[in-house]
Write a protein that holds these residues in place. Structure first.
Motif, short mmCIF file in Angstrom:
data_model
loop_
_atom_site.label_atom_id
_atom_site.label_comp_id
_atom_site.label_asym_id
_atom_site.label_seq_id
_atom_site.Cartn_x
_atom_site.Cartn_y
_atom_site.Cartn_z
N PRO A 159 0.83 -1.20 0.00
CA PRO A 159 0.00 0.00 0.00
C PRO A 159 0.86 1.25 0.00
O PRO A 159 1.96 1.26 0.56
N ASN A 160 0.36 2.29 -0.65
CA ASN A 160 1.08 3.57 -0.56
C ASN A 160 0.80 4.16 0.81
O ASN A 160 0.00 3.63 1.58
N LYS A 161 1.44 5.26 1.15
CA LYS A 161 1.33 5.84 2.50
C LYS A 161 -0.11 6.22 2.84
O LYS A 161 -0.57 6.00 3.96
N GLN A 162 -0.84 6.77 1.88
CA GLN A 162 -2.21 7.17 2.15
C GLN A 162 -3.09 5.94 2.40
O GLN A 162 -3.90 5.93 3.32
N ARG A 188 1.48 -5.58 5.11
CA ARG A 188 2.71 -5.65 5.87
C ARG A 188 3.38 -4.29 5.86
O ARG A 188 3.46 -3.64 4.83
N SER A 189 3.86 -3.87 7.02
CA SER A 189 4.59 -2.63 7.14
C SER A 189 5.74 -2.89 8.10
O SER A 189 5.55 -2.88 9.32
N GLY A 190 6.93 -3.15 7.55
CA GLY A 190 8.08 -3.49 8.39
C GLY A 190 7.86 -4.82 9.10
O GLY A 190 7.61 -5.83 8.46
N ARG A 191 7.91 -4.79 10.42
CA ARG A 191 7.72 -6.01 11.21
C ARG A 191 6.25 -6.33 11.49
O ARG A 191 5.91 -7.44 11.88
N LYS A 192 5.38 -5.35 11.33
CA LYS A 192 3.95 -5.54 11.63
C LYS A 192 3.22 -6.08 10.40
O LYS A 192 3.48 -5.67 9.28
N ILE A 193 2.30 -7.00 10.65
CA ILE A 193 1.44 -7.51 9.59
C ILE A 193 0.00 -7.54 10.09
O ILE A 193 -0.26 -7.66 11.28
N GLY A 194 -0.90 -7.41 9.15
CA GLY A 194 -2.32 -7.54 9.44
C GLY A 194 -2.85 -8.76 8.72
O GLY A 194 -2.54 -8.99 7.55
#
Length: 97
Positions: free
Chosen positions: A7-10, A86-92
């Motif tokens: 995903p992009n930042k927004q 996924r964003s770094g170490r965090k995932i949903g």
């Protein structure tokens, strides 16, 4: 099949906002992610969880299976999951019905 383009930042901010609004239960327990084929397992930390999704933390260089099972014996969790983001170490992840 799910589109797993990053995903992009927004989009990421919108996803996090939506996820934060759902009622969640803080878990803070270790769990294991098993790939759908059962050939790969990965330790994780379960931060929080609702009936339909969870926020997990994994090693930064870990490869995450798109689908599989989340198991945590300490919290009596054994649920099929699908990777949302996924964003770094965090995932949903979301849970299949």
């Amino acid at each position: 099949m799910r589109d797993l383009a990053p995903p992009n930042k927004q989009e990421e901010r919108l996803l996090l906002l939506i996820i934060k609004q759902l009622p969640k239960k803080d878990i803070l327990k270790t769990g294991t992610l098993f790939s759908a084929g059962g050939k790969q397992c990965l330790d994780c930390l379960i931060w929080s969880m609702s009936d339909c999704e969870a926020l997990l933390e994994v090693d930064l260089d870990s490869e995450i299976a798109v689908t599989g099972r989340l198991i945590c014996e300490a919290a009596y969790i054994d649920r099929p999951y699908g990777l949302l983001w996924r964003s770094g170490r965090k995932i949903g992840v979301d849970f299949d019905p």
